[in-house]
Scaffold this active site. Structure first.
Site, PDB file in Angstrom:
ATOM      1  N   GLU A 122       0.840  -1.210   0.000  1.00  0.00           N
ATOM      2  CA  GLU A 122       0.000   0.000   0.000  1.00  0.00           C
ATOM      3  C   GLU A 122       0.874   1.259   0.000  1.00  0.00           C
ATOM      4  O   GLU A 122       0.588   2.225  -0.709  1.00  0.00           O
ATOM      5  CB  GLU A 122      -0.933  -0.021   1.218  1.00  0.00           C
ATOM      6  CG  GLU A 122      -1.964  -1.143   1.119  1.00  0.00           C
ATOM      7  CD  GLU A 122      -2.863  -1.250   2.334  1.00  0.00           C
ATOM      8  OE1 GLU A 122      -2.341  -1.251   3.464  1.00  0.00           O
ATOM      9  OE2 GLU A 122      -4.090  -1.354   2.151  1.00  0.00           O
ATOM     10  N   GLU A 142      -2.909 -10.298   4.205  1.00  0.00           N
ATOM     11  CA  GLU A 142      -3.960  -9.970   5.181  1.00  0.00           C
ATOM     12  C   GLU A 142      -4.915 -11.141   5.416  1.00  0.00           C
ATOM     13  O   GLU A 142      -5.305 -11.428   6.550  1.00  0.00           O
ATOM     14  CB  GLU A 142      -4.767  -8.741   4.708  1.00  0.00           C
ATOM     15  CG  GLU A 142      -4.065  -7.407   4.927  1.00  0.00           C
ATOM     16  CD  GLU A 142      -3.108  -6.997   3.810  1.00  0.00           C
ATOM     17  OE1 GLU A 142      -2.711  -7.864   3.008  1.00  0.00           O
ATOM     18  OE2 GLU A 142      -2.750  -5.809   3.746  1.00  0.00           O
TER      19      GLU A 142
HETATM   20  C1  1HE Z   1       7.435  -7.599  12.174  1.00  0.00           C
HETATM   21  C2  1HE Z   1       6.671  -7.625  10.980  1.00  0.00           C
HETATM   22  C3  1HE Z   1       5.405  -7.004  11.003  1.00  0.00           C
HETATM   23  C4  1HE Z   1       8.513  -8.690  10.633  1.00  0.00           C
HETATM   24  N1  1HE Z   1       5.006  -6.411  12.151  1.00  0.00           N
HETATM   25  N2  1HE Z   1       6.992  -6.999  13.275  1.00  0.00           N
HETATM   26  N3  1HE Z   1       2.546  -8.229   7.151  1.00  0.00           N
HETATM   27  C5  1HE Z   1       2.859  -9.537   7.113  1.00  0.00           C
HETATM   28  O1  1HE Z   1       2.035 -10.395   7.301  1.00  0.00           O
HETATM   29  C6  1HE Z   1       4.317  -9.838   6.864  1.00  0.00           C
HETATM   30  C7  1HE Z   1       4.941 -10.311   8.151  1.00  0.00           C
HETATM   31  N4  1HE Z   1       6.376 -10.497   8.026  1.00  0.00           N
HETATM   32  C8  1HE Z   1       6.945 -11.524   7.333  1.00  0.00           C
HETATM   33  O2  1HE Z   1       6.297 -12.308   6.668  1.00  0.00           O
HETATM   34  C9  1HE Z   1       8.441 -11.660   7.459  1.00  0.00           C
HETATM   35  O3  1HE Z   1       8.850 -11.005   8.655  1.00  0.00           O
HETATM   36  C10 1HE Z   1       9.230 -11.035   6.263  1.00  0.00           C
HETATM   37  C11 1HE Z   1       8.982 -11.858   5.004  1.00  0.00           C
HETATM   38  C12 1HE Z   1       8.835  -9.595   6.002  1.00  0.00           C
HETATM   39  C13 1HE Z   1      10.738 -11.061   6.623  1.00  0.00           C
HETATM   40  O4  1HE Z   1      11.107 -12.372   7.002  1.00  0.00           O
HETATM   41  P1  1HE Z   1      12.438 -12.573   7.850  1.00  0.00           P
HETATM   42  O5  1HE Z   1      12.613 -14.062   8.028  1.00  0.00           O
HETATM   43  O6  1HE Z   1      13.546 -11.824   7.236  1.00  0.00           O
HETATM   44  O7  1HE Z   1      12.183 -11.860   9.279  1.00  0.00           O
HETATM   45  P2  1HE Z   1      11.405 -12.388  10.579  1.00  0.00           P
HETATM   46  O8  1HE Z   1      12.298 -13.298  11.342  1.00  0.00           O
HETATM   47  O9  1HE Z   1      10.047 -12.913  10.237  1.00  0.00           O
HETATM   48  O10 1HE Z   1      11.182 -11.027  11.383  1.00  0.00           O
HETATM   49  C14 1HE Z   1      12.281 -10.308  11.907  1.00  0.00           C
HETATM   50  C15 1HE Z   1      11.768  -9.336  12.922  1.00  0.00           C
HETATM   51  O11 1HE Z   1      10.867  -8.419  12.288  1.00  0.00           O
HETATM   52  C16 1HE Z   1      10.926 -10.010  14.007  1.00  0.00           C
HETATM   53  O12 1HE Z   1      11.052  -9.249  15.173  1.00  0.00           O
HETATM   54  P3  1HE Z   1      11.942  -9.752  16.435  1.00  0.00           P
HETATM   55  O13 1HE Z   1      11.801  -8.672  17.435  1.00  0.00           O
HETATM   56  O14 1HE Z   1      11.347 -11.045  16.857  1.00  0.00           O
HETATM   57  O15 1HE Z   1      13.341  -9.929  15.878  1.00  0.00           O
HETATM   58  C17 1HE Z   1       9.511  -9.861  13.496  1.00  0.00           C
HETATM   59  O16 1HE Z   1       8.536  -9.911  14.501  1.00  0.00           O
HETATM   60  C18 1HE Z   1       9.597  -8.475  12.902  1.00  0.00           C
HETATM   61  N5  1HE Z   1       8.554  -8.256  11.899  1.00  0.00           N
HETATM   62  N6  1HE Z   1       7.366  -8.310  10.048  1.00  0.00           N
HETATM   63  C19 1HE Z   1       5.806  -6.417  13.239  1.00  0.00           C
HETATM   64  N7  1HE Z   1       4.639  -6.927   9.934  1.00  0.00           N
HETATM   65  C20 1HE Z   1      -3.531  -0.793   7.480  1.00  0.00           C
HETATM   66  S1  1HE Z   1      -3.840  -2.447   7.316  1.00  0.00           S
HETATM   67  C21 1HE Z   1      -2.415  -3.171   6.650  1.00  0.00           C
HETATM   68  C22 1HE Z   1      -2.491  -4.657   6.843  1.00  0.00           C
HETATM   69  C23 1HE Z   1      -1.177  -5.326   6.665  1.00  0.00           C
HETATM   70  O17 1HE Z   1      -0.176  -4.753   6.373  1.00  0.00           O
HETATM   71  S2  1HE Z   1      -1.209  -7.027   6.930  1.00  0.00           S
HETATM   72  C24 1HE Z   1       0.346  -7.575   6.414  1.00  0.00           C
HETATM   73  C25 1HE Z   1       1.300  -7.679   7.563  1.00  0.00           C
END
Ligand code: 1HE
Length: 269
Positions: A122, A142
């Protein structure tokens, strides 16, 4: 220095001026994969709300680390356990930010890499030009997270790829990348050599050579006119054309064409 472009006044965005008026704005929470928390959205509103008046000519929007943006900060959202009313207002701030981008009149070139997912897509959709490289991938996870879009995907992603493809992305979590993503309209450029940032910088440098008022029209009027009826858009286009096409700064360029010193438009070699 105008506070809007002062890097020291931002925590979640890294801002640097590369050339006169050409700025790189980088999401700066790589340890959280640049997930969009409330503070980051407020900083985006501040920068893009004031960019043109601060003399910004073009922006390359990117992210620190390997991923452009992981979308909504799901951990913040989960911890805050927001009410419907509270989250509606979160969404309204997202719209404020992305509308400031799309309608603000400053060209924004997004250099996309790694995950461009959910709210990350977005955000990228609020830019005027999207550049991808071999690492970039798009998704709307989502549906799998038990939530819905809230930052304009129903409008901008539908606009880019059509509503049924957008619906499929949210329903099934389908991922698009590479040339297919360009063919569908998620990005206009793909780099085969180098990364998306290098290509985006090259485009931004070119775009920054246009007259600021011309860029303002391109990066606000087209979007506004797409929201109007055909009749109203034609009328508004005549007005914008009246102002932009008679600007004194354009006379030099028109004269150069008339004198045959300006470059001609030729096919790609
Ligand atoms: C996060 C987020 C997040 C990572 N919010 N903290 N978005 C998603 O569903 C995507 C969610 N994220 C992922 O699928 C993966 O993290 C990635 C593909 C982006 C990257 O993978 P990777 O293996 O490099 O990283 P990781 O081990 O999953 O995450 C590393 C850190 O980033 C970890 O934090 P830590 O404190 O445990 O080290 C994760 O928690 C953090 N992290 N993504 C919070 N999204 C207005 S409405 C909009 C609706 C949406 O956007 S829904 C889609 C959300």
């Amino acid at each position: 220095m105008n506070d809007v472009v002062n890097p020291d006044t931002y925590e979640n965005l890294a801002i640097s001026e590369r050339d006169h008026g050409l700025f790189v704005v980088s999401l700066n929470r790589p340890s959280k994969r640049n997930a969009l928390d409330e503070a980051t959205i407020e900083e985006l509103i501040r920068f893009f709300g004031g960019a043109r008046r601060a003399g910004v000519k073009a922006v390359v929007l990117t992210g620190e680390g390997e991923h452009f943006c992981a979308g909504l900060d799901l951990v913040e959202h989960w911890k805050a356990d927001r009410s419907a009313d509270e989250f509606m207002h979160v969404c309204l701030r997202w719209h404020e930010a992305f509308n400031k981008m799309e309608y603000g009149g400053v060209p924004i070139i997004a250099a996309l890499k790694g995950a461009v997912v959910g709210g990350g897509l977005e955000l990228a959709s609020g830019a005027h030009v999207r550049v991808i490289d071999s690492t970039t991938y798009f998704a709307l996870p989502e549906g799998q997270r038990g939530i819905f879009t809230g930052g304009g995907a129903t409008i901008r992603v539908s606009d880019m790829i059509g509503k049924y493809r957008m619906i499929d992305m949210v329903l099934t979590g389908r991922v698009y990348q590479g040339q297919e993503a360009v063919d569908l309209g998620l990005a206009q450029y793909i780099t085969t050599e180098g990364d998306s940032l290098t290509k985006a910088m090259e485009l931004a440098e070119k775009v920054a050579q246009n007259l600021p008022l011309t860029n303002f029209a391109i990066c606000s009027a087209v979007s506004h006119m797409n929201n109007m009826s055909g009749m109203d858009a034609a009328y508004a286009e005549a007005f914008v054309g009246g102002v932009v096409n008679t600007q004194p700064a354009a006379r030099e360029r028109l004269e150069a064409f008339a004198n045959k010193t300006a470059a001609r438009v030729r096919p790609n070699t």
